[in-house]
Design an enzyme around this catalytic site. Sequence first.
Site, PDB file in Angstrom:
ATOM      1  N   ASP A  49      82.607  40.452 -73.609  1.00  0.00           N
ATOM      2  CA  ASP A  49      83.082  41.532 -72.740  1.00  0.00           C
ATOM      3  C   ASP A  49      84.545  41.793 -73.038  1.00  0.00           C
ATOM      4  O   ASP A  49      85.253  40.907 -73.524  1.00  0.00           O
ATOM      5  CB  ASP A  49      82.913  41.154 -71.266  1.00  0.00           C
ATOM      6  CG  ASP A  49      82.929  42.404 -70.409  1.00  0.00           C
ATOM      7  OD1 ASP A  49      81.875  43.047 -70.274  1.00  0.00           O
ATOM      8  OD2 ASP A  49      84.011  42.769 -69.908  1.00  0.00           O
ATOM      9  N   TYR A  87      91.962  47.676 -65.563  1.00  0.00           N
ATOM     10  CA  TYR A  87      91.243  46.651 -64.795  1.00  0.00           C
ATOM     11  C   TYR A  87      92.206  45.626 -64.206  1.00  0.00           C
ATOM     12  O   TYR A  87      92.028  45.151 -63.081  1.00  0.00           O
ATOM     13  CB  TYR A  87      90.205  45.953 -65.683  1.00  0.00           C
ATOM     14  CG  TYR A  87      89.004  46.826 -65.967  1.00  0.00           C
ATOM     15  CD1 TYR A  87      88.007  47.005 -65.015  1.00  0.00           C
ATOM     16  CD2 TYR A  87      88.866  47.485 -67.181  1.00  0.00           C
ATOM     17  CE1 TYR A  87      86.903  47.812 -65.267  1.00  0.00           C
ATOM     18  CE2 TYR A  87      87.769  48.291 -67.452  1.00  0.00           C
ATOM     19  CZ  TYR A  87      86.791  48.454 -66.490  1.00  0.00           C
ATOM     20  OH  TYR A  87      85.712  49.253 -66.735  1.00  0.00           O
ATOM     21  N   ARG A  91      69.785  35.684 -69.386  1.00  0.00           N
ATOM     22  CA  ARG A  91      70.875  35.737 -68.417  1.00  0.00           C
ATOM     23  C   ARG A  91      70.531  34.890 -67.195  1.00  0.00           C
ATOM     24  O   ARG A  91      71.393  34.180 -66.656  1.00  0.00           O
ATOM     25  CB  ARG A  91      71.098  37.188 -68.015  1.00  0.00           C
ATOM     26  CG  ARG A  91      72.207  37.422 -67.022  1.00  0.00           C
ATOM     27  CD  ARG A  91      72.435  38.918 -66.962  1.00  0.00           C
ATOM     28  NE  ARG A  91      73.258  39.356 -65.880  1.00  0.00           N
ATOM     29  CZ  ARG A  91      72.802  39.676 -64.677  1.00  0.00           C
ATOM     30  NH1 ARG A  91      71.521  39.526 -64.383  1.00  0.00           N
ATOM     31  NH2 ARG A  91      73.623  40.133 -63.764  1.00  0.00           N
ATOM     32  N   ARG A  95      70.704  44.799 -70.117  1.00  0.00           N
ATOM     33  CA  ARG A  95      69.684  44.664 -69.070  1.00  0.00           C
ATOM     34  C   ARG A  95      68.443  45.521 -69.249  1.00  0.00           C
ATOM     35  O   ARG A  95      67.461  45.320 -68.544  1.00  0.00           O
ATOM     36  CB  ARG A  95      70.320  44.967 -67.701  1.00  0.00           C
ATOM     37  CG  ARG A  95      71.230  43.852 -67.231  1.00  0.00           C
ATOM     38  CD  ARG A  95      72.092  44.311 -66.086  1.00  0.00           C
ATOM     39  NE  ARG A  95      73.038  45.312 -66.551  1.00  0.00           N
ATOM     40  CZ  ARG A  95      73.961  45.886 -65.787  1.00  0.00           C
ATOM     41  NH1 ARG A  95      74.042  45.579 -64.513  1.00  0.00           N
ATOM     42  NH2 ARG A  95      74.792  46.770 -66.284  1.00  0.00           N
ATOM     43  N   ARG A 112      76.349  48.454 -76.144  1.00  0.00           N
ATOM     44  CA  ARG A 112      75.636  47.594 -75.180  1.00  0.00           C
ATOM     45  C   ARG A 112      74.173  47.402 -75.578  1.00  0.00           C
ATOM     46  O   ARG A 112      73.289  47.382 -74.720  1.00  0.00           O
ATOM     47  CB  ARG A 112      75.690  48.185 -73.764  1.00  0.00           C
ATOM     48  CG  ARG A 112      77.065  48.330 -73.196  1.00  0.00           C
ATOM     49  CD  ARG A 112      77.320  47.228 -72.174  1.00  0.00           C
ATOM     50  NE  ARG A 112      78.660  47.356 -71.656  1.00  0.00           N
ATOM     51  CZ  ARG A 112      78.930  47.760 -70.409  1.00  0.00           C
ATOM     52  NH1 ARG A 112      77.966  48.033 -69.584  1.00  0.00           N
ATOM     53  NH2 ARG A 112      80.169  47.842 -70.028  1.00  0.00           N
TER      54      ARG A 112
HETATM   55  O1  CP3 Z   1      77.659  46.412 -77.031  1.00  0.00           O
HETATM   56  C1  CP3 Z   1      77.206  45.256 -76.846  1.00  0.00           C
HETATM   57  O2  CP3 Z   1      75.998  44.979 -76.820  1.00  0.00           O
HETATM   58  C2  CP3 Z   1      78.220  44.115 -76.709  1.00  0.00           C
HETATM   59  C3  CP3 Z   1      78.449  43.732 -75.384  1.00  0.00           C
HETATM   60  C4  CP3 Z   1      79.447  44.443 -74.491  1.00  0.00           C
HETATM   61  C5  CP3 Z   1      79.432  44.217 -73.093  1.00  0.00           C
HETATM   62  N1  CP3 Z   1      80.519  44.816 -72.554  1.00  0.00           N
HETATM   63  C6  CP3 Z   1      78.410  43.425 -72.388  1.00  0.00           C
HETATM   64  C7  CP3 Z   1      78.209  43.682 -70.951  1.00  0.00           C
HETATM   65  C8  CP3 Z   1      80.534  45.271 -74.753  1.00  0.00           C
HETATM   66  C9  CP3 Z   1      80.979  45.882 -76.083  1.00  0.00           C
HETATM   67  C10 CP3 Z   1      81.212  45.481 -73.517  1.00  0.00           C
HETATM   68  C11 CP3 Z   1      82.452  46.259 -73.407  1.00  0.00           C
HETATM   69  C12 CP3 Z   1      82.953  46.609 -72.085  1.00  0.00           C
HETATM   70  N2  CP3 Z   1      82.969  45.825 -70.951  1.00  0.00           N
HETATM   71  C13 CP3 Z   1      83.607  47.809 -71.791  1.00  0.00           C
HETATM   72  C14 CP3 Z   1      83.925  48.894 -72.792  1.00  0.00           C
HETATM   73  C15 CP3 Z   1      82.755  49.723 -73.089  1.00  0.00           C
HETATM   74  C16 CP3 Z   1      82.290  50.564 -71.947  1.00  0.00           C
HETATM   75  O3  CP3 Z   1      81.153  50.370 -71.514  1.00  0.00           O
HETATM   76  O4  CP3 Z   1      83.066  51.434 -71.523  1.00  0.00           O
HETATM   77  C17 CP3 Z   1      83.975  47.776 -70.431  1.00  0.00           C
HETATM   78  C18 CP3 Z   1      84.665  48.870 -69.660  1.00  0.00           C
HETATM   79  C19 CP3 Z   1      83.582  46.512 -69.916  1.00  0.00           C
HETATM   80  C20 CP3 Z   1      83.808  45.974 -68.551  1.00  0.00           C
HETATM   81  C21 CP3 Z   1      82.520  45.755 -67.873  1.00  0.00           C
HETATM   82  N3  CP3 Z   1      81.633  44.748 -68.187  1.00  0.00           N
HETATM   83  C22 CP3 Z   1      81.962  46.504 -66.806  1.00  0.00           C
HETATM   84  C23 CP3 Z   1      82.613  47.712 -66.174  1.00  0.00           C
HETATM   85  C24 CP3 Z   1      80.733  45.923 -66.503  1.00  0.00           C
HETATM   86  C25 CP3 Z   1      79.775  46.292 -65.401  1.00  0.00           C
HETATM   87  C26 CP3 Z   1      79.029  47.496 -65.825  1.00  0.00           C
HETATM   88  C27 CP3 Z   1      77.562  47.354 -65.560  1.00  0.00           C
HETATM   89  O5  CP3 Z   1      76.835  48.028 -66.332  1.00  0.00           O
HETATM   90  O6  CP3 Z   1      77.171  46.633 -64.658  1.00  0.00           O
HETATM   91  C28 CP3 Z   1      80.520  44.861 -67.408  1.00  0.00           C
HETATM   92  C29 CP3 Z   1      79.332  43.984 -67.465  1.00  0.00           C
HETATM   93  C30 CP3 Z   1      78.595  43.922 -68.763  1.00  0.00           C
HETATM   94  N4  CP3 Z   1      79.184  43.784 -69.980  1.00  0.00           N
HETATM   95  C31 CP3 Z   1      77.175  43.893 -68.924  1.00  0.00           C
HETATM   96  C32 CP3 Z   1      76.925  43.733 -70.294  1.00  0.00           C
HETATM   97  C33 CP3 Z   1      75.594  43.581 -70.970  1.00  0.00           C
HETATM   98  C34 CP3 Z   1      76.152  43.945 -67.794  1.00  0.00           C
HETATM   99  C35 CP3 Z   1      76.292  42.622 -67.124  1.00  0.00           C
HETATM  100  C36 CP3 Z   1      75.032  41.988 -66.624  1.00  0.00           C
HETATM  101  O7  CP3 Z   1      74.189  41.493 -67.411  1.00  0.00           O
HETATM  102  O8  CP3 Z   1      74.939  41.902 -65.385  1.00  0.00           O
END
Ligand code: CP3
Length: 354
Positions: free
Chosen positions: A77, A154, A40, A31, A27
């Site tokens: 994602d 999910y 965003r 943020r 990630r």
């Molecule tokens: O690594 C990177 O920079 C690439 C981007 C990336 C995102 N999600 C962007 C993201 C990657 C590799 C993911 C994978 C992902 N997404 C996983 C597996 C890795 C992990 O963290 O376990 C999972 C379970 C998800 C599903 C997901 N997406 C969740 C549970 C959430 C909410 C979590 C939160 O922190 O709010 C997301 C949203 C998400 N995906 C964000 C980002 C940057 C935050 C969203 C935002 O900007 O509001």
Amino acid sequence: MSRPRNDTFLRALLREPTPYTPIWIMRQAGRYLPEYNQTRARAGSFLELCRNPDLATEVTLQPLARFALDAAIVFSDILTIPDAMGLGLHFVEGEGPQFERPLREEWEIKNLVAPDPVEHLSYVLDAVAQVRKALAGEVPLIGFAGSPFTLACYMIEGKSGTDFSTVKKMLYARPELLHHILAINAQAVTAYLNAQIESGAQAVMLFDTWGGILASNAYERFSLNYMKEVLGGLCRVRDGQRIPTVLFTKGGGLWLESIAASGCDAVGLDWTIDIGVARQRIGSQVALQGNLDPAVLLSSPAVVRDGAAEVLASFGRGFGHVFNLGHGISQFTPPENVQALIDAVHEISRPYHV
Ligand code: CP3
């Protein structure tokens, strides 16, 4: 096509010599970076950001403009696949992802179809191609997908933050239904990752965020076997270059030997296991990626430096380590601590590589 100018990440995944330990951060575009929040806001929402290849490219490159990271990961994602299957993804502010139509009824499960990535996920493939072009051979680009089991969590639960009782009930009461979902997810993930490789991804990672919730005898049957199926179906060489694969099961420390035997090139480790112990157990078969506790980054540059030094010392001399966090970076991380981490890893690791 030749390797990137900085190919330390690819070399480390293949356990080839490098002058220092390469680092990227799960990630890394997110943020904790004010410029990410600005883009965003311009996009309107997280999903619109993912679906706009120009903006997804912009945010993918933001952490690389600030820090000397050794790899880029395409901004997207894992939930793009279930969204393309028609489950209706949306993100609720402060609560994470939710599906309008989670999989509950047998007929819904039987009607599930693996989406054609070119037809339904072209926005991700366009982002991969654009980022690859924008990187201009500087550092390698990582593509990724969720594991079949983590996606199923999910898809069945319908949202994050549950106790997984709906998935687990299906696992024990109707295992054939869960196996049906997992088989389709495995097909979907294989096609999706191959399409990312075709579009320019130079390594791929499977995120098995929830494999660790499974009982010991269920992990192999319901998560690892389907990841093996994906790995077996991937195009592993493209343009004469090997495409390394990383498999990350959060909470997978108990099963390292089976994970290392899955056919992946590298195993991602969360922070609960000592990387030196993991190296003794599986380091002669695969590379290791990890595993600083992301919470260390909430402290100070000095504490971060000590934390990095400890992980590097635990891995010890030699090759086959990609530094990362044990899970995604927190949105509350001060960017200067990320700078301290990357500098520390690059400096402190050099003597371990001579
Ligand atoms: O690594 C990177 O920079 C690439 C981007 C990336 C995102 N999600 C962007 C993201 C990657 C590799 C993911 C994978 C992902 N997404 C996983 C597996 C890795 C992990 O963290 O376990 C999972 C379970 C998800 C599903 C997901 N997406 C969740 C549970 C959430 C909410 C979590 C939160 O922190 O709010 C997301 C949203 C998400 N995906 C964000 C980002 C940057 C935050 C969203 C935002 O900007 O509001």
